[in-house]
Design a protein around this motif. Structure first.
Motif, PDB file in Angstrom:
ATOM      1  N   LEU A  37       0.828  -1.215   0.000  1.00 42.83           N
ATOM      2  CA  LEU A  37       0.000   0.000   0.000  1.00 42.83           C
ATOM      3  C   LEU A  37       0.857   1.258   0.000  1.00 42.83           C
ATOM      4  O   LEU A  37       0.550   2.237  -0.693  1.00 42.83           O
ATOM      5  N   LEU A  38       1.938   1.223   0.767  1.00 33.75           N
ATOM      6  CA  LEU A  38       2.842   2.376   0.798  1.00 33.75           C
ATOM      7  C   LEU A  38       3.541   2.565  -0.554  1.00 33.75           C
ATOM      8  O   LEU A  38       3.852   3.698  -0.942  1.00 33.75           O
ATOM      9  N   SER A  39       3.777   1.453  -1.259  1.00 29.58           N
ATOM     10  CA  SER A  39       4.432   1.536  -2.571  1.00 29.58           C
ATOM     11  C   SER A  39       3.509   2.138  -3.627  1.00 29.58           C
ATOM     12  O   SER A  39       3.955   2.878  -4.510  1.00 29.58           O
ATOM     13  N   TYR A  40       2.200   1.819  -3.542  1.00 30.18           N
ATOM     14  CA  TYR A  40       1.262   2.260  -4.569  1.00 30.18           C
ATOM     15  C   TYR A  40       0.405   3.448  -4.124  1.00 30.18           C
ATOM     16  O   TYR A  40      -0.372   3.971  -4.925  1.00 30.18           O
ATOM     17  N   SER A  41       0.516   3.862  -2.844  1.00 32.11           N
ATOM     18  CA  SER A  41      -0.251   5.008  -2.367  1.00 32.11           C
ATOM     19  C   SER A  41       0.519   5.692  -1.235  1.00 32.11           C
ATOM     20  O   SER A  41       1.681   6.061  -1.427  1.00 32.11           O
ATOM     21  N   ASN A  42      -0.085   5.816  -0.044  1.00 31.39           N
ATOM     22  CA  ASN A  42       0.569   6.527   1.058  1.00 31.39           C
ATOM     23  C   ASN A  42       0.045   6.024   2.401  1.00 31.39           C
ATOM     24  O   ASN A  42      -0.668   5.024   2.470  1.00 31.39           O
ATOM     25  N   ASP A  43       0.392   6.727   3.485  1.00 31.74           N
ATOM     26  CA  ASP A  43      -0.021   6.329   4.830  1.00 31.74           C
ATOM     27  C   ASP A  43      -1.537   6.252   4.970  1.00 31.74           C
ATOM     28  O   ASP A  43      -2.056   5.445   5.753  1.00 31.74           O
ATOM     29  N   LEU A  44      -2.260   7.090   4.246  1.00 30.57           N
ATOM     30  CA  LEU A  44      -3.723   7.083   4.361  1.00 30.57           C
ATOM     31  C   LEU A  44      -4.323   5.800   3.785  1.00 30.57           C
ATOM     32  O   LEU A  44      -5.378   5.352   4.233  1.00 30.57           O
ATOM     33  N   ALA A  45      -3.667   5.208   2.800  1.00 26.66           N
ATOM     34  CA  ALA A  45      -4.120   3.915   2.287  1.00 26.66           C
ATOM     35  C   ALA A  45      -3.940   2.839   3.353  1.00 26.66           C
ATOM     36  O   ALA A  45      -4.781   1.935   3.478  1.00 26.66           O
ATOM     37  N   VAL A  46      -2.864   2.957   4.134  1.00 24.72           N
ATOM     38  CA  VAL A  46      -2.653   2.034   5.251  1.00 24.72           C
ATOM     39  C   VAL A  46      -3.746   2.234   6.298  1.00 24.72           C
ATOM     40  O   VAL A  46      -4.275   1.274   6.863  1.00 24.72           O
ATOM     41  N   GLY A  47      -4.092   3.502   6.545  1.00 22.73           N
ATOM     42  CA  GLY A  47      -5.197   3.790   7.462  1.00 22.73           C
ATOM     43  C   GLY A  47      -6.512   3.229   6.957  1.00 22.73           C
ATOM     44  O   GLY A  47      -7.303   2.671   7.725  1.00 22.73           O
ATOM     45  N   ALA A  48      -6.751   3.348   5.648  1.00 26.13           N
ATOM     46  CA  ALA A  48      -7.971   2.781   5.051  1.00 26.13           C
ATOM     47  C   ALA A  48      -7.983   1.266   5.212  1.00 26.13           C
ATOM     48  O   ALA A  48      -9.030   0.673   5.495  1.00 26.13           O
ATOM     49  N   MET A  49      -6.812   0.640   5.055  1.00 32.03           N
ATOM     50  CA  MET A  49      -6.716  -0.805   5.236  1.00 32.03           C
ATOM     51  C   MET A  49      -7.054  -1.187   6.670  1.00 32.03           C
ATOM     52  O   MET A  49      -7.666  -2.233   6.921  1.00 32.03           O
ATOM     53  N   GLY A  50      -6.670  -0.347   7.621  1.00 27.50           N
ATOM     54  CA  GLY A  50      -7.023  -0.597   9.019  1.00 27.50           C
ATOM     55  C   GLY A  50      -8.524  -0.602   9.229  1.00 27.50           C
ATOM     56  O   GLY A  50      -9.061  -1.441   9.963  1.00 27.50           O
ATOM     57  N   ILE A  51      -9.212   0.329   8.579  1.00 27.09           N
ATOM     58  CA  ILE A  51     -10.670   0.378   8.666  1.00 27.09           C
ATOM     59  C   ILE A  51     -11.282  -0.857   8.015  1.00 27.09           C
ATOM     60  O   ILE A  51     -12.180  -1.501   8.568  1.00 27.09           O
ATOM     61  N   ILE A  52     -10.796  -1.186   6.819  1.00 25.10           N
ATOM     62  CA  ILE A  52     -11.310  -2.359   6.103  1.00 25.10           C
ATOM     63  C   ILE A  52     -11.080  -3.618   6.914  1.00 25.10           C
ATOM     64  O   ILE A  52     -11.948  -4.496   6.999  1.00 25.10           O
ATOM     65  N   ASN A  53      -9.903  -3.723   7.534  1.00 26.38           N
ATOM     66  CA  ASN A  53      -9.613  -4.884   8.382  1.00 26.38           C
ATOM     67  C   ASN A  53     -10.568  -4.977   9.565  1.00 26.38           C
ATOM     68  O   ASN A  53     -10.947  -6.070   9.984  1.00 26.38           O
ATOM     69  N   SER A  54     -10.958  -3.828  10.109  1.00 23.61           N
ATOM     70  CA  SER A  54     -11.904  -3.832  11.228  1.00 23.61           C
ATOM     71  C   SER A  54     -13.263  -4.370  10.789  1.00 23.61           C
ATOM     72  O   SER A  54     -13.891  -5.157  11.505  1.00 23.61           O
ATOM     73  N   VAL A  55     -13.709  -3.938   9.611  1.00 23.24           N
ATOM     74  CA  VAL A  55     -14.992  -4.425   9.087  1.00 23.24           C
ATOM     75  C   VAL A  55     -14.889  -5.908   8.742  1.00 23.24           C
ATOM     76  O   VAL A  55     -15.789  -6.696   9.041  1.00 23.24           O
ATOM     77  N   TYR A  56     -13.773  -6.279   8.116  1.00 28.17           N
ATOM     78  CA  TYR A  56     -13.558  -7.694   7.792  1.00 28.17           C
ATOM     79  C   TYR A  56     -13.533  -8.544   9.062  1.00 28.17           C
ATOM     80  O   TYR A  56     -14.125  -9.627   9.113  1.00 28.17           O
TER      81      TYR A  56
END
Length: 443
Positions: A261-280
């Motif tokens: 995610l850091l390679s293809y976007s930035n820290d906010l994409a990592v934050g978004a992944m954290g949210i998605i992981n919570s829902v998952y």
């Protein structure tokens, strides 16, 4: 416990799975509530920092499952075979194993925490948040283990409602303490960590009291059983190895995922992944709770050689899991912004990245639910080798290669696509394994 072998399967599954699902959801709330207060109250980079801790937190969960799930399944099998004394030895050994692993992890984490977090993807924007949160969780990891692990044994001994009550009480304490520590005492992300840790302490004390003094406990904690028994320990590890590998695989994939995610976007994409992981996590733990509630029914009847009842429990669990997955996936596609804003302080970039990512990442949960039911079913009947193979297939063999290949073609969307493609492939494999090994023809 005898009614497990005679009572109607649908009634038993309701009796055991509802408390187990509630317990799992409560466990998820420890994570989700922290993320909500941190994301909305501290900011997007704090959320990203918390996401960086996910792989390390998952390693703790892996150890908890290795010992707790292994011990719970073994208690069911021992009680089903009328070996109560052996079940009590399992309980004592579980507590001793948790103690040993806690000491090792506290020392290791205390010495190398920041280096580990950087390895996991922490940047100069997120390292302070990740380090402050995880340093506190690490010091009190023993209570995290007990709160989660012993709850499995409470269900296995035939007291699912008691286990649910203890878990709910811990979650309520966490929800109450989070805003007090974060905002009233101005402790920031440290406050969220202390709230989680203290709620685990309460749950742990209650579970120990249950096994030592409660008249409702069918398995008693005795000091003599704290001495490790080589045979029992081997059995615990053998049964718990599959979910252990599952969670270690989840940790490894989370590390690679954050880096990608850091390679293809930035820290906010990592934050978004954290949210998605919570829902998952919320969805997958509902399914896990369903099969964990079914586990004592499956284990007991399998040991008692009542194979028709085992098959009935499996088929009903699959039907419910697939139905729930369809409903929950529909909600995600209908209102993705709601789920992202629940954890956000209004950051528009985070909302855009997260809303797109969550729809792709969780699009094939129906196949993921089949995989969760199947891998846990094989664990419950003692076929840990097949369960381990399925878990390795999902986490390592399929997901990681896709995580390298798809982003090169589809960019950031390719990162999100790795999960549903993996779910599809592994879900089909799991269904075929169930059809072959369980001799059932139709769901």
């Amino acid at each position: 416990m005898e009614n497990i072998g005679t009572k109607k399967i649908s009634s038993l599954l309701l009796e055991y799975s509802v408390p187990a699902i509630m317990g799992m959801l409560v466990f998820a709330l420890y994570n989700i509530v922290d993320r909500i207060f941190i994301g909305r109250g501290i900011g997007a980079y704090a959320m990203a920092g918390l996401s960086i801790t996910f792989p390390l937190f998952t390693i703790y969960i892996a150890v908890g499952m290795l010992i707790g799930f292994g011990g719970g399944a073994l208690v069911s099998l021992k009680l089903g075979a009328n070996k109560k004394k052996d079940a009590e030895v399992v309980l004592g050994n579980v507590i001793t194993l948790f103690t040993i692993f806690s000491i090792v992890l506290m020392i290791f984490g205390g010495l190398f925490l920041n280096k580990i977090l950087v390895l996991f993807g922490a940047t100069e924007n997120t390292i302070v948040y990740a380090s402050e949160y995880m340093s506190i969780i690490n010091k009190l990891v023993f209570f995290n283990f007990l709160g989660m692990g012993l709850n499995n044994i409470i269900r296995a001994e035939g007291n699912p409602k008691i286990g649910m009550i203890y878990m709910i009480l811990g979650a309520v304490i966490n929800i109450i303490l989070d805003p007090i520590f974060i905002f009233t005492f101005d402790m920031g992300i440290k406050g969220a960590a202390y709230a989680t840790a203290l709620s685990n302490v309460v749950s742990s004390v209650l579970t120990i009291y249950h096994f030592m003094y409660s008249e409702k406990s069918n398995v008693k904690l005795k000091l003599k059983n704290l001495k490790l028994n080589k045979k029992i320990t081997k059995e615990i590890f053998s049964i718990g190895f599959s979910p252990f590998i599952l969670q270690l695989g989840a940790s490894l994939t989370a590390i690679v995922l954050n880096k990608t995610l850091l390679s293809y976007s930035n820290d906010l994409a990592v934050g978004a992944m954290g949210i998605i992981n919570s829902v998952y996590m919320f969805i997958s733990l509902i399914i896990t709770g369903l099969i964990q509630g079914a586990q004592p029914i499956i284990g007991y009847n399998y040991a008692a050689k009542k194979y028709d009842r085992v098959k009935q429990t499996l088929k009903l669990s699959l039907r419910i899991a697939i139905g729930l997955s369809v409903i929950l996936t529909g909600l995600i596609f209908s209102i993705p912004h709601f789920f992202i804003n629940l954890f956000s302080d209004g950051n528009e970039q985070l909302l855009f990245i997260g809303s797109n990512g969550i729809k792709i990442y969780l699009s094939f949960m129906i196949f993921n639910s089949i995989y969760i039911i199947g891998s846990n079913y094989f664990q419950a009947i003692g076929n840990s080798k097949l369960s381990t193979k399925l878990n390795l297939l999902r986490q390592i063999v399929v997901f990681l290669p896709l995580l390298f290949i798809l982003p090169k073609v589809f960019g950031l969307n390719g990162v999100w696509m790795a999960a549903p493609v993996s779910d599809l492939i592994v879900g089909v494999f799991t269904f075929l394994a169930l059809k072959k090994k369980s001799t059932f023809i139709m769901i």
